[in-house]
Design an enzyme around this catalytic site. Sequence first.
Site: not given
Ligand SMILES: *Cc1c(COP(=O)(O)O)cnc(C)c1O
Length: 421
Positions: A229, A270-272, A341-342, A377
């Site tokens: 997050g 746990e960053p994405g 087509c949307e 994403y």
């Molecule tokens: C999606 C997700 C994340 C990463 O979220 P970001 O907003 O991309 O940092 C971390 N942990 C879990 C379990 C998730 O589902």
Amino acid sequence: MLTTPTFPLVRQHFAGCSINDLADRFGTPCYVYDAAIMKQRVELLRDFDAIRYAQKACSNIAILDRMKRWGVVVDAVSAGEIERALRVGYDPSAEPAGVVYTADVFDREALQLVIRHQIPVNVGSPDMIDQLGELAPQRDIWIRVNPGFGHGHSQKTNTGGPQSKHGVWHEQIGDCLARARRYGLQITGVHMHIGSGTDMEHLRKVCGAMRQVCQQFGASLRAISTGGGLPVPYREGEAYVDLQEFFAMWDQTRKDIEADLGRAVRLEIEPGRFLVAESGVLITEIRAVKRMGDNVFYLVDSGFNDLARPILYGAYHPIAVAYRQPPPGGEQEVIVGGPLCESGDIFTQSEGGYVQPRRLPVATVGDLLVIGVAGAYGFAMASNYNSKYRAAEVLIEQGEPKLIRRRETAADLLGLEMIPD
Ligand SMILES: *Cc1c(COP(=O)(O)O)cnc(C)c1O
């Protein structure tokens, strides 16, 4: 450490490579990632005991491989993501575990994989404890807790509170402990992924909730995770989270928990998005420029089949022009749309689907658009809608572009289908 970014409206280079050359060599649409930016984001989080990459943000195995080389471990939310992690050699039994399965359900395939490879599980629903316990008792598990409140940039990204489907409701911790005991499962980690925003007041609340929850779980705990997050700026003028302050607050929380429990507790993040969003761009070619009443449209060869965030969340992405021809000069308000087509296939829209014209340089058919901050994403949510071939992915390292996923072909598209007699 990180300075507020600027997003130029004309951009001919990315990660030391000419955007025109990238488009010529790999075709469009094409996702391009700068490995150096990912690496730099990783370095900024080294204070944490473990950086666990939420691979769902961008799960190409080349990127997972680089993450592994940089000492980053991963999270998996499906059987397919577990397979990706195993494919690049992540060891589930290392300490901290190379891969952890985090979800609110076990589909049958994921449950089998988790058992076969001894993958630690971060449980998001009490039922998962029984499903795992019956087949694989005496293991360590994590619990993802929903503390009863949330935070997120839209209803669709809010990951806490009573309307969220994620995690174990904070009043059901006793129930989880009882279920775990029944199977001899040890709860060794607590996870709270409810987004952070840039709001330190909210963070204080999350940290307080984490401490309280840990007291209920007691002395079997060895680790906590702050979840993901961490936001990134998508617009000019948006700031980063103060990472020093962010870490300091979590570190203090960890120390408080250690004092409460009388044992050492590892602190994971746990960053994405934070690790990959800014490393990626989507390069697309303008295929038509047309006027509809007072509106000018740039129609490109990429749509929400490639990048779904605008249609899903009304998300804003910076857009720049990369000229292939001599620039005509000037700027104009334009709407950027794709080929699907949307009618919602518009990159410049706000939440609720309202079209938002954007001031962009004047450009013509054949020029390129570079859609920025698209690493997270982006490709990960791409689909074959309208039977579009999914785009190529390219990773740039030391100025050298390397293909990490070829563009799909008709053979890929049709290969899984069959016509019965
Ligand atoms: C999606 C997700 C994340 C990463 O979220 P970001 O907003 O991309 O940092 C971390 N942990 C879990 C379990 C998730 O589902």
